[in-house]
Design a protein around this motif. Structure first.
Motif, PDB file in Angstrom:
ATOM      1  N   GLN A  43       0.943  -1.197  -0.014  1.00  0.00           N
ATOM      2  CA  GLN A  43       0.071   0.032  -0.007  1.00  0.00           C
ATOM      3  C   GLN A  43       0.931   1.101  -0.010  1.00  0.00           C
ATOM      4  O   GLN A  43       1.382   1.569   0.948  1.00  0.00           O
ATOM      5  CB  GLN A  43      -1.012   0.006   1.069  1.00  0.00           C
ATOM      6  CG  GLN A  43      -2.021  -1.114   1.150  1.00  0.00           C
ATOM      7  CD  GLN A  43      -3.116  -0.936   2.516  1.00  0.00           C
ATOM      8  OE1 GLN A  43      -2.992   0.111   2.857  1.00  0.00           O
ATOM      9  NE2 GLN A  43      -3.477  -1.883   2.768  1.00  0.00           N
ATOM     10  N   GLY A  44       1.104   1.757  -1.257  1.00  0.00           N
ATOM     11  CA  GLY A  44       1.803   3.058  -1.260  1.00  0.00           C
ATOM     12  C   GLY A  44       3.248   2.687  -0.727  1.00  0.00           C
ATOM     13  O   GLY A  44       4.122   1.708  -1.203  1.00  0.00           O
ATOM     14  N   PRO A  45       3.839   3.348   0.225  1.00  0.00           N
ATOM     15  CA  PRO A  45       5.293   3.321   0.689  1.00  0.00           C
ATOM     16  C   PRO A  45       5.417   2.331   1.850  1.00  0.00           C
ATOM     17  O   PRO A  45       6.294   1.980   2.357  1.00  0.00           O
ATOM     18  CB  PRO A  45       5.446   4.680   1.436  1.00  0.00           C
ATOM     19  CG  PRO A  45       3.975   5.098   1.909  1.00  0.00           C
ATOM     20  CD  PRO A  45       3.135   4.511   1.008  1.00  0.00           C
ATOM     21  N   VAL A  46       4.472   1.298   1.913  1.00  0.00           N
ATOM     22  CA  VAL A  46       4.457   0.375   3.083  1.00  0.00           C
ATOM     23  C   VAL A  46       4.108  -1.119   2.227  1.00  0.00           C
ATOM     24  O   VAL A  46       2.971  -1.311   1.488  1.00  0.00           O
ATOM     25  CB  VAL A  46       3.355   0.449   4.212  1.00  0.00           C
ATOM     26  CG1 VAL A  46       3.650  -0.657   5.269  1.00  0.00           C
ATOM     27  CG2 VAL A  46       3.770   2.016   4.751  1.00  0.00           C
ATOM     28  N   THR A  47       5.086  -2.084   2.644  1.00  0.00           N
ATOM     29  CA  THR A  47       4.976  -3.324   2.061  1.00  0.00           C
ATOM     30  C   THR A  47       5.177  -4.194   3.478  1.00  0.00           C
ATOM     31  O   THR A  47       5.792  -4.278   3.980  1.00  0.00           O
ATOM     32  CB  THR A  47       6.282  -3.879   1.181  1.00  0.00           C
ATOM     33  OG1 THR A  47       6.208  -2.700   0.062  1.00  0.00           O
ATOM     34  CG2 THR A  47       6.032  -4.847   0.529  1.00  0.00           C
ATOM     35  N   ASP A  81       8.797   2.628   4.017  1.00  0.00           N
ATOM     36  CA  ASP A  81       9.244   3.835   3.454  1.00  0.00           C
ATOM     37  C   ASP A  81       8.958   4.861   3.357  1.00  0.00           C
ATOM     38  O   ASP A  81       8.783   5.861   2.457  1.00  0.00           O
ATOM     39  CB  ASP A  81       9.291   3.145   1.741  1.00  0.00           C
ATOM     40  CG  ASP A  81      10.361   2.075   1.337  1.00  0.00           C
ATOM     41  OD1 ASP A  81      11.445   2.133   2.082  1.00  0.00           O
ATOM     42  OD2 ASP A  81       9.995   1.315   0.661  1.00  0.00           O
ATOM     43  N   ILE A  82       7.979   5.217   4.510  1.00  0.00           N
ATOM     44  CA  ILE A  82       7.596   6.502   4.689  1.00  0.00           C
ATOM     45  C   ILE A  82       8.506   7.617   5.415  1.00  0.00           C
ATOM     46  O   ILE A  82       9.573   6.735   5.926  1.00  0.00           O
ATOM     47  CB  ILE A  82       6.148   6.518   5.810  1.00  0.00           C
ATOM     48  CG1 ILE A  82       6.673   6.034   6.929  1.00  0.00           C
ATOM     49  CG2 ILE A  82       5.196   5.796   4.855  1.00  0.00           C
ATOM     50  CD1 ILE A  82       5.200   5.939   7.955  1.00  0.00           C
ATOM     51  N   ASP A  83       8.202   8.780   5.449  1.00  0.00           N
ATOM     52  CA  ASP A  83       9.284   9.717   6.099  1.00  0.00           C
ATOM     53  C   ASP A  83       8.949   9.639   7.585  1.00  0.00           C
ATOM     54  O   ASP A  83       8.371  10.453   8.141  1.00  0.00           O
ATOM     55  CB  ASP A  83       9.426  10.904   5.407  1.00  0.00           C
ATOM     56  CG  ASP A  83      10.267  11.886   5.885  1.00  0.00           C
ATOM     57  OD1 ASP A  83      11.327  11.359   6.519  1.00  0.00           O
ATOM     58  OD2 ASP A  83      10.100  13.144   5.685  1.00  0.00           O
ATOM     59  N   GLY A  84       9.253   8.565   8.236  1.00  0.00           N
ATOM     60  CA  GLY A  84       9.173   8.549   9.838  1.00  0.00           C
ATOM     61  C   GLY A  84       8.833   7.143  10.241  1.00  0.00           C
ATOM     62  O   GLY A  84       8.771   6.146   9.485  1.00  0.00           O
ATOM     63  N   PRO A  85       8.570   7.210  11.512  1.00  0.00           N
ATOM     64  CA  PRO A  85       8.481   5.768  12.143  1.00  0.00           C
ATOM     65  C   PRO A  85       7.124   5.271  11.821  1.00  0.00           C
ATOM     66  O   PRO A  85       6.179   6.054  11.561  1.00  0.00           O
ATOM     67  CB  PRO A  85       8.524   5.831  13.630  1.00  0.00           C
ATOM     68  CG  PRO A  85       8.276   7.400  13.684  1.00  0.00           C
ATOM     69  CD  PRO A  85       8.826   8.006  12.499  1.00  0.00           C
ATOM     70  N   LEU A  86       7.047   3.827  11.762  1.00  0.00           N
ATOM     71  CA  LEU A  86       5.487   3.353  11.461  1.00  0.00           C
ATOM     72  C   LEU A  86       5.455   2.541  12.750  1.00  0.00           C
ATOM     73  O   LEU A  86       6.149   1.790  13.242  1.00  0.00           O
ATOM     74  CB  LEU A  86       5.717   2.047  10.161  1.00  0.00           C
ATOM     75  CG  LEU A  86       4.524   1.898   9.504  1.00  0.00           C
ATOM     76  CD1 LEU A  86       3.284   2.935   9.061  1.00  0.00           C
ATOM     77  CD2 LEU A  86       4.755   0.800   8.531  1.00  0.00           C
ATOM     78  N   GLY A 133      11.125   1.727  11.979  1.00  0.00           N
ATOM     79  CA  GLY A 133      11.966   3.253  11.736  1.00  0.00           C
ATOM     80  C   GLY A 133      11.770   3.365  10.300  1.00  0.00           C
ATOM     81  O   GLY A 133      11.579   2.396   9.327  1.00  0.00           O
ATOM     82  N   ALA A 134      12.031   4.674   9.902  1.00  0.00           N
ATOM     83  CA  ALA A 134      11.993   4.969   8.523  1.00  0.00           C
ATOM     84  C   ALA A 134      12.816   4.211   7.676  1.00  0.00           C
ATOM     85  O   ALA A 134      14.176   4.206   8.018  1.00  0.00           O
ATOM     86  CB  ALA A 134      11.993   6.499   8.418  1.00  0.00           C
ATOM     87  N   GLY A 135      12.692   3.482   6.767  1.00  0.00           N
ATOM     88  CA  GLY A 135      13.466   3.051   5.790  1.00  0.00           C
ATOM     89  C   GLY A 135      13.900   1.618   6.054  1.00  0.00           C
ATOM     90  O   GLY A 135      14.702   0.950   5.621  1.00  0.00           O
ATOM     91  N   GLN A 163      -3.234   5.567   8.126  1.00  0.00           N
ATOM     92  CA  GLN A 163      -3.419   4.098   8.353  1.00  0.00           C
ATOM     93  C   GLN A 163      -3.187   3.268   7.310  1.00  0.00           C
ATOM     94  O   GLN A 163      -3.888   3.448   6.360  1.00  0.00           O
ATOM     95  CB  GLN A 163      -4.716   4.017   9.530  1.00  0.00           C
ATOM     96  CG  GLN A 163      -4.881   2.531   9.593  1.00  0.00           C
ATOM     97  CD  GLN A 163      -5.894   2.118  10.785  1.00  0.00           C
ATOM     98  OE1 GLN A 163      -6.033   3.015  11.528  1.00  0.00           O
ATOM     99  NE2 GLN A 163      -6.640   1.231  10.471  1.00  0.00           N
ATOM    100  N   PHE A 164      -2.457   2.117   7.447  1.00  0.00           N
ATOM    101  CA  PHE A 164      -2.274   1.463   6.565  1.00  0.00           C
ATOM    102  C   PHE A 164      -2.803  -0.054   6.999  1.00  0.00           C
ATOM    103  O   PHE A 164      -2.137  -0.474   8.063  1.00  0.00           O
ATOM    104  CB  PHE A 164      -0.839   1.183   6.161  1.00  0.00           C
ATOM    105  CG  PHE A 164      -0.073   2.458   5.848  1.00  0.00           C
ATOM    106  CD1 PHE A 164      -0.090   2.802   4.491  1.00  0.00           C
ATOM    107  CD2 PHE A 164       0.260   3.508   6.414  1.00  0.00           C
ATOM    108  CE1 PHE A 164       0.545   4.019   3.975  1.00  0.00           C
ATOM    109  CE2 PHE A 164       0.874   4.367   6.263  1.00  0.00           C
ATOM    110  CZ  PHE A 164       1.116   4.826   4.875  1.00  0.00           C
ATOM    111  N   GLU A 165      -3.877  -0.570   6.251  1.00  0.00           N
ATOM    112  CA  GLU A 165      -4.508  -1.642   6.890  1.00  0.00           C
ATOM    113  C   GLU A 165      -4.497  -2.937   5.704  1.00  0.00           C
ATOM    114  O   GLU A 165      -4.447  -2.614   4.463  1.00  0.00           O
ATOM    115  CB  GLU A 165      -6.115  -1.758   7.323  1.00  0.00           C
ATOM    116  CG  GLU A 165      -6.591  -3.178   7.529  1.00  0.00           C
ATOM    117  CD  GLU A 165      -7.955  -3.005   8.076  1.00  0.00           C
ATOM    118  OE1 GLU A 165      -8.655  -3.745   7.674  1.00  0.00           O
ATOM    119  OE2 GLU A 165      -8.202  -1.952   8.810  1.00  0.00           O
TER     120      GLU A 165
END
Length: 416
Positions: A43-47, A81-86, A133-135, A163-165
Protein backbone atom coordinates in the motif's frame (compact mmCIF):
# COMPACT_ATOMS: atom_id res chain seq x y z
CA UNK A 1 -23.01 -45.81 28.96
CA UNK A 2 -23.91 -44.63 32.46
CA UNK A 3 -20.55 -45.80 33.79
CA UNK A 4 -18.83 -43.95 30.97
CA UNK A 5 -20.43 -40.64 31.90
CA UNK A 6 -19.56 -41.22 35.58
CA UNK A 7 -15.90 -41.73 34.75
CA UNK A 8 -15.79 -39.20 31.90
CA UNK A 9 -14.52 -36.22 33.98
CA UNK A 10 -11.73 -38.38 35.48
CA UNK A 11 -10.80 -39.70 32.03
CA UNK A 12 -10.78 -36.16 30.65
CA UNK A 13 -8.63 -34.85 33.47
CA UNK A 14 -6.05 -37.59 32.82
CA UNK A 15 -6.00 -36.69 29.11
CA UNK A 16 -5.60 -33.01 29.87
CA UNK A 17 -2.81 -33.65 32.33
CA UNK A 18 -0.98 -35.69 29.73
CA UNK A 19 -1.38 -33.08 27.00
CA UNK A 20 1.00 -30.22 26.33
CA UNK A 21 3.99 -31.78 28.14
CA UNK A 22 6.33 -31.97 25.15
CA UNK A 23 9.16 -29.41 25.28
CA UNK A 24 12.23 -29.40 23.07
CA UNK A 25 14.87 -26.78 22.23
CA UNK A 26 13.60 -24.16 19.75
CA UNK A 27 14.61 -24.69 16.12
CA UNK A 28 15.05 -21.28 14.39
CA UNK A 29 15.84 -23.00 11.06
CA UNK A 30 12.09 -23.52 10.54
CA UNK A 31 11.85 -19.80 9.78
CA UNK A 32 13.17 -20.28 6.26
CA UNK A 33 10.25 -22.57 5.46
CA UNK A 34 7.36 -20.28 6.43
CA UNK A 35 9.09 -17.12 5.20
CA UNK A 36 9.37 -18.68 1.73
CA UNK A 37 5.58 -19.05 1.39
CA UNK A 38 4.63 -15.63 2.79
CA UNK A 39 2.05 -13.54 0.90
CA UNK A 40 3.07 -10.00 -0.06
CA UNK A 41 0.90 -6.87 -0.30
CA UNK A 42 1.81 -3.22 -0.84
CA UNK A 43 0.00 0.00 0.00
CA UNK A 44 1.91 3.00 -1.25
CA UNK A 45 5.15 3.29 0.74
CA UNK A 46 4.42 0.32 3.01
CA UNK A 47 4.94 -3.33 2.03
CA UNK A 48 3.75 -6.18 4.26
CA UNK A 49 4.25 -9.95 4.12
CA UNK A 50 2.41 -12.59 6.16
CA UNK A 51 2.52 -16.33 6.80
CA UNK A 52 0.86 -18.64 9.33
CA UNK A 53 2.88 -21.37 10.99
CA UNK A 54 1.42 -24.88 10.89
CA UNK A 55 1.08 -26.65 14.24
CA UNK A 56 4.16 -28.78 13.70
CA UNK A 57 6.19 -25.79 12.50
CA UNK A 58 5.37 -23.69 15.54
CA UNK A 59 6.17 -26.63 17.85
CA UNK A 60 9.60 -27.01 16.24
CA UNK A 61 10.18 -23.26 16.11
CA UNK A 62 9.36 -22.56 19.77
CA UNK A 63 10.02 -26.01 21.22
CA UNK A 64 6.50 -26.25 22.70
CA UNK A 65 3.07 -27.11 21.29
CA UNK A 66 1.19 -23.84 20.78
CA UNK A 67 -1.79 -25.83 19.48
CA UNK A 68 -2.26 -27.51 22.87
CA UNK A 69 -2.97 -24.07 24.32
CA UNK A 70 -5.14 -22.93 21.42
CA UNK A 71 -2.46 -20.62 20.04
CA UNK A 72 -1.37 -19.97 16.46
CA UNK A 73 1.73 -18.09 15.32
CA UNK A 74 1.44 -15.47 12.56
CA UNK A 75 4.66 -14.18 10.99
CA UNK A 76 4.71 -10.61 9.66
CA UNK A 77 7.34 -8.60 7.84
CA UNK A 78 6.99 -4.87 7.08
CA UNK A 79 9.08 -2.54 4.92
CA UNK A 80 8.62 1.08 5.93
CA UNK A 81 9.32 3.63 3.19
CA UNK A 82 7.42 6.54 4.74
CA UNK A 83 9.27 9.55 6.11
CA UNK A 84 9.09 8.64 9.78
CA UNK A 85 8.37 5.74 12.12
CA UNK A 86 5.56 3.25 11.50
CA UNK A 87 3.63 1.83 14.45
CA UNK A 88 2.18 -1.68 14.36
CA UNK A 89 -1.18 -2.30 16.10
CA UNK A 90 -1.16 -6.01 17.09
CA UNK A 91 -4.73 -5.79 18.41
CA UNK A 92 -5.88 -5.54 14.79
CA UNK A 93 -4.39 -8.97 14.14
CA UNK A 94 -5.99 -10.42 17.26
CA UNK A 95 -7.80 -8.37 19.89
CA UNK A 96 -6.67 -10.95 22.47
CA UNK A 97 -3.15 -11.62 21.20
CA UNK A 98 -0.59 -13.16 23.55
CA UNK A 99 2.39 -11.05 24.62
CA UNK A 100 5.82 -12.76 24.81
CA UNK A 101 5.92 -12.73 28.65
CA UNK A 102 2.39 -14.15 28.77
CA UNK A 103 3.22 -16.93 26.32
CA UNK A 104 6.43 -17.70 28.17
CA UNK A 105 4.53 -17.97 31.44
CA UNK A 106 1.91 -20.28 29.90
CA UNK A 107 4.62 -22.79 28.99
CA UNK A 108 6.64 -22.56 32.21
CA UNK A 109 7.13 -25.77 34.12
CA UNK A 110 5.91 -25.91 37.72
CA UNK A 111 9.55 -25.45 38.74
CA UNK A 112 11.05 -23.20 36.04
CA UNK A 113 14.62 -23.92 35.05
CA UNK A 114 17.19 -22.64 32.60
CA UNK A 115 15.30 -24.09 29.61
CA UNK A 116 12.20 -22.08 30.54
CA UNK A 117 14.23 -18.89 30.88
CA UNK A 118 15.82 -19.45 27.48
CA UNK A 119 12.42 -20.13 25.93
CA UNK A 120 11.05 -16.92 27.43
CA UNK A 121 13.95 -15.01 25.94
CA UNK A 122 13.30 -16.68 22.58
CA UNK A 123 9.61 -15.65 22.64
CA UNK A 124 10.70 -12.06 23.29
CA UNK A 125 13.32 -12.00 20.53
CA UNK A 126 10.91 -13.43 17.94
CA UNK A 127 8.06 -10.98 18.65
CA UNK A 128 6.96 -8.58 15.92
CA UNK A 129 8.34 -5.09 16.77
CA UNK A 130 5.73 -2.44 17.45
CA UNK A 131 7.82 0.38 15.95
CA UNK A 132 9.46 0.22 12.52
CA UNK A 133 11.88 3.02 11.75
CA UNK A 134 11.93 4.98 8.48
CA UNK A 135 13.57 2.98 5.73
CA UNK A 136 13.70 -0.17 7.85
CA UNK A 137 12.39 -3.70 7.41
CA UNK A 138 11.13 -5.45 10.56
CA UNK A 139 9.67 -8.90 11.04
CA UNK A 140 8.47 -11.14 13.83
CA UNK A 141 5.78 -13.37 15.30
CA UNK A 142 2.33 -12.42 16.61
CA UNK A 143 0.74 -15.08 18.82
CA UNK A 144 -2.98 -15.35 18.02
CA UNK A 145 -5.85 -17.77 18.65
CA UNK A 146 -5.88 -21.04 16.70
CA UNK A 147 -8.15 -21.60 13.71
CA UNK A 148 -8.55 -24.22 11.02
CA UNK A 149 -8.89 -24.30 7.26
CA UNK A 150 -8.18 -20.67 6.53
CA UNK A 151 -6.80 -17.73 8.49
CA UNK A 152 -8.08 -14.20 7.92
CA UNK A 153 -5.17 -12.00 8.99
CA UNK A 154 -5.56 -8.25 9.54
CA UNK A 155 -2.56 -6.08 10.25
CA UNK A 156 -2.80 -2.30 10.65
CA UNK A 157 -0.01 0.25 10.92
CA UNK A 158 -0.11 3.99 11.54
CA UNK A 159 2.45 6.59 10.58
CA UNK A 160 2.77 10.01 8.92
CA UNK A 161 -0.88 10.73 9.72
CA UNK A 162 -2.15 7.69 7.82
CA UNK A 163 -3.35 4.17 8.61
CA UNK A 164 -2.29 1.26 6.44
CA UNK A 165 -4.43 -1.87 6.81
CA UNK A 166 -3.54 -5.17 5.18
CA UNK A 167 -5.89 -8.13 4.80
CA UNK A 168 -4.50 -11.57 4.06
CA UNK A 169 -6.43 -14.79 3.42
CA UNK A 170 -4.03 -17.66 4.16
CA UNK A 171 -4.85 -21.30 3.48
CA UNK A 172 -3.99 -23.78 6.23
CA UNK A 173 -3.13 -27.35 5.30
CA UNK A 174 -4.66 -29.53 7.99
CA UNK A 175 -7.59 -31.80 8.77
CA UNK A 176 -10.86 -29.93 9.13
CA UNK A 177 -14.18 -30.53 10.80
CA UNK A 178 -16.76 -27.91 9.93
CA UNK A 179 -15.09 -25.05 8.06
CA UNK A 180 -13.67 -25.81 4.65
CA UNK A 181 -10.26 -24.99 3.21
CA UNK A 182 -11.76 -21.84 1.72
CA UNK A 183 -10.37 -20.87 -1.65
CA UNK A 184 -12.54 -18.00 -2.81
CA UNK A 185 -11.59 -18.74 -6.40
CA UNK A 186 -12.70 -22.37 -6.08
CA UNK A 187 -16.16 -21.87 -4.56
CA UNK A 188 -19.11 -22.98 -6.71
CA UNK A 189 -19.64 -20.35 -9.39
CA UNK A 190 -22.79 -18.26 -9.49
CA UNK A 191 -24.97 -19.05 -12.48
CA UNK A 192 -27.14 -15.93 -12.39
CA UNK A 193 -26.72 -12.22 -11.63
CA UNK A 194 -29.78 -10.35 -10.32
CA UNK A 195 -30.87 -6.81 -9.57
CA UNK A 196 -32.44 -5.65 -6.31
CA UNK A 197 -35.93 -6.93 -7.15
CA UNK A 198 -34.46 -10.21 -8.34
CA UNK A 199 -32.45 -10.56 -5.15
CA UNK A 200 -35.58 -10.25 -3.04
CA UNK A 201 -37.32 -12.88 -5.15
CA UNK A 202 -34.35 -15.26 -4.92
CA UNK A 203 -34.13 -14.91 -1.14
CA UNK A 204 -37.84 -15.58 -0.69
CA UNK A 205 -37.51 -18.76 -2.78
CA UNK A 206 -34.65 -20.24 -0.72
CA UNK A 207 -35.33 -23.14 1.68
CA UNK A 208 -36.55 -22.10 5.10
CA UNK A 209 -33.80 -23.87 6.96
CA UNK A 210 -30.58 -25.78 6.98
CA UNK A 211 -30.75 -29.57 6.88
CA UNK A 212 -28.86 -32.72 7.76
CA UNK A 213 -26.61 -34.40 5.20
CA UNK A 214 -29.45 -36.67 3.99
CA UNK A 215 -31.67 -33.58 3.56
CA UNK A 216 -34.60 -35.33 5.24
CA UNK A 217 -34.73 -33.15 8.40
CA UNK A 218 -34.77 -29.39 8.92
CA UNK A 219 -32.20 -27.66 11.09
CA UNK A 220 -31.74 -24.04 12.14
CA UNK A 221 -33.52 -21.30 10.15
CA UNK A 222 -31.72 -19.52 7.30
CA UNK A 223 -32.19 -16.07 8.79
CA UNK A 224 -29.12 -14.19 7.53
CA UNK A 225 -27.90 -12.97 4.14
CA UNK A 226 -24.62 -11.12 3.55
CA UNK A 227 -23.95 -9.33 0.26
CA UNK A 228 -20.25 -8.68 -0.24
CA UNK A 229 -17.44 -9.82 -2.48
CA UNK A 230 -15.07 -12.60 -1.44
CA UNK A 231 -13.03 -12.15 1.71
CA UNK A 232 -14.28 -8.57 2.08
CA UNK A 233 -17.57 -10.05 3.27
CA UNK A 234 -15.80 -11.95 6.07
CA UNK A 235 -13.27 -9.44 7.39
CA UNK A 236 -15.91 -7.22 9.08
CA UNK A 237 -16.77 -10.21 11.28
CA UNK A 238 -13.09 -10.71 12.12
CA UNK A 239 -12.84 -7.04 13.05
CA UNK A 240 -15.70 -7.47 15.54
CA UNK A 241 -14.11 -10.48 17.25
CA UNK A 242 -15.79 -13.35 15.39
CA UNK A 243 -13.51 -16.37 15.06
CA UNK A 244 -13.33 -19.39 12.82
CA UNK A 245 -13.63 -22.79 14.42
CA UNK A 246 -10.65 -25.08 14.96
CA UNK A 247 -10.18 -28.39 13.13
CA UNK A 248 -11.25 -31.56 14.87
CA UNK A 249 -7.94 -33.04 15.97
CA UNK A 250 -6.26 -34.15 19.18
CA UNK A 251 -5.59 -30.58 20.27
CA UNK A 252 -9.19 -29.39 19.88
CA UNK A 253 -10.60 -32.63 21.35
CA UNK A 254 -8.59 -32.20 24.55
CA UNK A 255 -9.52 -28.54 24.80
CA UNK A 256 -13.20 -29.26 24.14
CA UNK A 257 -13.31 -32.02 26.77
CA UNK A 258 -11.59 -29.79 29.31
CA UNK A 259 -13.91 -26.86 28.59
CA UNK A 260 -17.02 -29.01 29.00
CA UNK A 261 -15.74 -30.68 32.18
CA UNK A 262 -14.54 -27.51 33.87
CA UNK A 263 -16.93 -25.00 32.28
CA UNK A 264 -14.11 -22.86 30.90
CA UNK A 265 -13.85 -20.64 27.85
CA UNK A 266 -13.06 -22.07 24.43
CA UNK A 267 -13.56 -19.41 21.77
CA UNK A 268 -12.74 -21.50 18.69
CA UNK A 269 -14.24 -24.90 19.50
CA UNK A 270 -15.39 -26.98 16.49
CA UNK A 271 -19.00 -26.65 15.37
CA UNK A 272 -21.10 -29.33 13.71
CA UNK A 273 -21.80 -29.22 9.96
CA UNK A 274 -25.21 -28.22 8.63
CA UNK A 275 -26.21 -28.41 4.97
CA UNK A 276 -27.52 -25.98 2.34
CA UNK A 277 -27.15 -26.31 -1.45
CA UNK A 278 -26.17 -29.95 -0.82
CA UNK A 279 -22.95 -29.12 1.06
CA UNK A 280 -21.80 -28.20 4.58
CA UNK A 281 -21.20 -24.57 5.46
CA UNK A 282 -18.40 -22.82 3.62
CA UNK A 283 -17.46 -20.78 6.68
CA UNK A 284 -18.38 -21.07 10.36
CA UNK A 285 -17.76 -18.21 12.77
CA UNK A 286 -18.39 -17.82 16.48
CA UNK A 287 -18.12 -15.27 19.26
CA UNK A 288 -17.92 -16.97 22.64
CA UNK A 289 -18.48 -15.83 26.21
CA UNK A 290 -16.37 -17.11 29.11
CA UNK A 291 -17.82 -20.64 28.88
CA UNK A 292 -17.86 -23.13 26.03
CA UNK A 293 -21.61 -23.50 26.64
CA UNK A 294 -22.34 -19.87 25.75
CA UNK A 295 -21.61 -18.41 22.34
CA UNK A 296 -23.05 -16.77 19.26
CA UNK A 297 -22.32 -18.73 16.14
CA UNK A 298 -23.14 -18.50 12.47
CA UNK A 299 -22.62 -20.49 9.30
CA UNK A 300 -22.66 -19.16 5.73
CA UNK A 301 -22.88 -20.69 2.27
CA UNK A 302 -21.88 -19.07 -1.01
CA UNK A 303 -25.10 -18.70 -3.02
CA UNK A 304 -25.44 -19.78 -6.70
CA UNK A 305 -26.38 -16.21 -7.69
CA UNK A 306 -24.83 -12.74 -7.36
CA UNK A 307 -26.30 -9.29 -6.79
CA UNK A 308 -25.00 -6.72 -9.29
CA UNK A 309 -21.78 -8.73 -9.54
CA UNK A 310 -21.28 -9.08 -5.77
CA UNK A 311 -21.24 -12.39 -3.91
CA UNK A 312 -24.27 -13.40 -1.86
CA UNK A 313 -23.78 -15.49 1.29
CA UNK A 314 -26.79 -17.26 2.81
CA UNK A 315 -26.53 -18.18 6.46
CA UNK A 316 -27.96 -18.84 9.87
CA UNK A 317 -27.16 -17.26 13.20
CA UNK A 318 -28.17 -18.50 16.64
CA UNK A 319 -27.04 -18.23 20.23
CA UNK A 320 -25.91 -21.22 22.30
CA UNK A 321 -27.21 -20.99 25.86
CA UNK A 322 -26.22 -24.35 27.32
CA UNK A 323 -25.22 -27.95 26.67
CA UNK A 324 -26.90 -31.30 26.90
CA UNK A 325 -25.89 -34.95 26.57
CA UNK A 326 -26.34 -36.75 23.26
CA UNK A 327 -25.10 -39.91 21.56
CA UNK A 328 -25.01 -38.20 18.15
CA UNK A 329 -21.64 -36.43 18.53
CA UNK A 330 -18.07 -37.52 19.23
CA UNK A 331 -18.01 -35.58 22.54
CA UNK A 332 -21.39 -36.96 23.75
CA UNK A 333 -22.51 -33.35 24.21
CA UNK A 334 -24.22 -30.74 22.06
CA UNK A 335 -25.33 -27.14 22.48
CA UNK A 336 -28.85 -25.87 23.14
CA UNK A 337 -29.82 -22.75 21.23
CA UNK A 338 -31.85 -19.84 22.51
CA UNK A 339 -35.40 -20.14 21.14
CA UNK A 340 -35.54 -16.38 20.34
CA UNK A 341 -33.44 -16.55 17.15
CA UNK A 342 -34.67 -13.13 15.95
CA UNK A 343 -32.71 -11.54 18.81
CA UNK A 344 -29.54 -13.12 17.44
CA UNK A 345 -30.39 -11.72 14.01
CA UNK A 346 -30.62 -8.26 15.60
CA UNK A 347 -27.28 -8.80 17.34
CA UNK A 348 -25.43 -9.40 14.07
CA UNK A 349 -27.06 -6.32 12.54
CA UNK A 350 -25.67 -4.20 15.38
CA UNK A 351 -22.25 -5.81 15.11
CA UNK A 352 -21.91 -5.12 11.39
CA UNK A 353 -23.30 -1.59 11.67
CA UNK A 354 -20.53 -0.85 14.17
CA UNK A 355 -17.86 -1.83 11.62
CA UNK A 356 -19.01 0.97 9.33
CA UNK A 357 -18.86 -1.41 6.35
CA UNK A 358 -22.65 -1.94 6.13
CA UNK A 359 -24.22 0.59 3.76
CA UNK A 360 -27.78 -0.78 3.54
CA UNK A 361 -29.93 -3.51 5.05
CA UNK A 362 -33.34 -5.07 4.58
CA UNK A 363 -35.59 -7.90 5.73
CA UNK A 364 -36.86 -10.52 3.30
CA UNK A 365 -39.34 -13.35 3.72
CA UNK A 366 -38.67 -17.05 3.22
CA UNK A 367 -38.09 -18.51 6.69
CA UNK A 368 -41.74 -18.85 7.69
CA UNK A 369 -43.30 -17.98 11.03
CA UNK A 370 -42.63 -20.21 14.01
CA UNK A 371 -44.77 -19.22 16.99
CA UNK A 372 -44.45 -19.95 20.73
CA UNK A 373 -47.67 -21.96 20.47
CA UNK A 374 -46.41 -24.03 17.55
CA UNK A 375 -42.59 -23.73 17.42
CA UNK A 376 -40.34 -25.50 14.96
CA UNK A 377 -37.26 -27.42 16.11
CA UNK A 378 -33.72 -27.77 14.81
CA UNK A 379 -31.72 -30.98 14.36
CA UNK A 380 -30.99 -31.05 18.08
CA UNK A 381 -34.77 -30.88 18.79
CA UNK A 382 -34.39 -27.40 20.30
CA UNK A 383 -37.53 -25.29 19.74
CA UNK A 384 -37.26 -21.82 18.22
CA UNK A 385 -39.62 -18.97 17.39
CA UNK A 386 -39.25 -16.40 14.62
CA UNK A 387 -41.24 -13.84 12.66
CA UNK A 388 -40.05 -15.65 9.53
CA UNK A 389 -37.77 -12.94 8.08
CA UNK A 390 -34.21 -12.98 6.82
CA UNK A 391 -31.86 -10.13 7.64
CA UNK A 392 -30.05 -8.91 4.51
CA UNK A 393 -26.89 -6.82 5.04
CA UNK A 394 -24.98 -5.16 2.19
CA UNK A 395 -21.27 -4.62 2.85
CA UNK A 396 -18.98 -2.27 0.96
CA UNK A 397 -15.45 -0.88 1.13
CA UNK A 398 -16.50 2.66 2.01
CA UNK A 399 -17.21 3.07 5.72
CA UNK A 400 -20.51 4.70 6.62
CA UNK A 401 -21.85 5.81 10.05
CA UNK A 402 -24.76 3.74 11.34
CA UNK A 403 -27.11 6.72 11.09
CA UNK A 404 -26.52 6.97 7.35
CA UNK A 405 -27.14 3.31 6.50
CA UNK A 406 -30.03 2.86 4.07
CA UNK A 407 -33.04 0.73 5.06
CA UNK A 408 -34.80 -1.01 2.15
CA UNK A 409 -38.44 -1.35 3.13
CA UNK A 410 -39.19 -4.87 1.85
CA UNK A 411 -40.53 -6.32 5.09
CA UNK A 412 -40.62 -5.14 8.69
CA UNK A 413 -39.98 -7.34 11.74
CA UNK A 414 -42.98 -7.93 13.95
CA UNK A 415 -42.84 -6.06 17.26
CA UNK A 416 -42.33 -8.30 20.27
Amino acid sequence: MTEFFRSFPIFAAILLAAGGCSKTPPDPAVREVFEARAITQQQGPVTARAAVLADDESERYFGVSLADKGMQAVWLSVKNDIDGPLYYLPATTDANYYTPPEASRIFHAWWPGEADRQRGSFFARQAMPEIIGAGQVASGIVLTHREGGVKFVRAAFVGAGEQFEFRFVIQLDRKLYAAQNIDFNALPKATENVDLAGLRRKLEELPCCTSNKEEDRHGDPLNLVIVGSGADAIFPFIERGWRLDEPLDVHSILRTVGAFVFGTEYTTSPVSPLYVFGRPQDIALQKARNSISLRNHLRVWHAPFTFEGHDVWVGQISRDIGTKLTTQTWSFTTHRISPEVDQDRYYILQDLLLTGEAYRFAFAGGVGVSSPINPRTNLGFDPYVTDGLRLVIFLGPQRKPAGQVEFIDWERPSPR
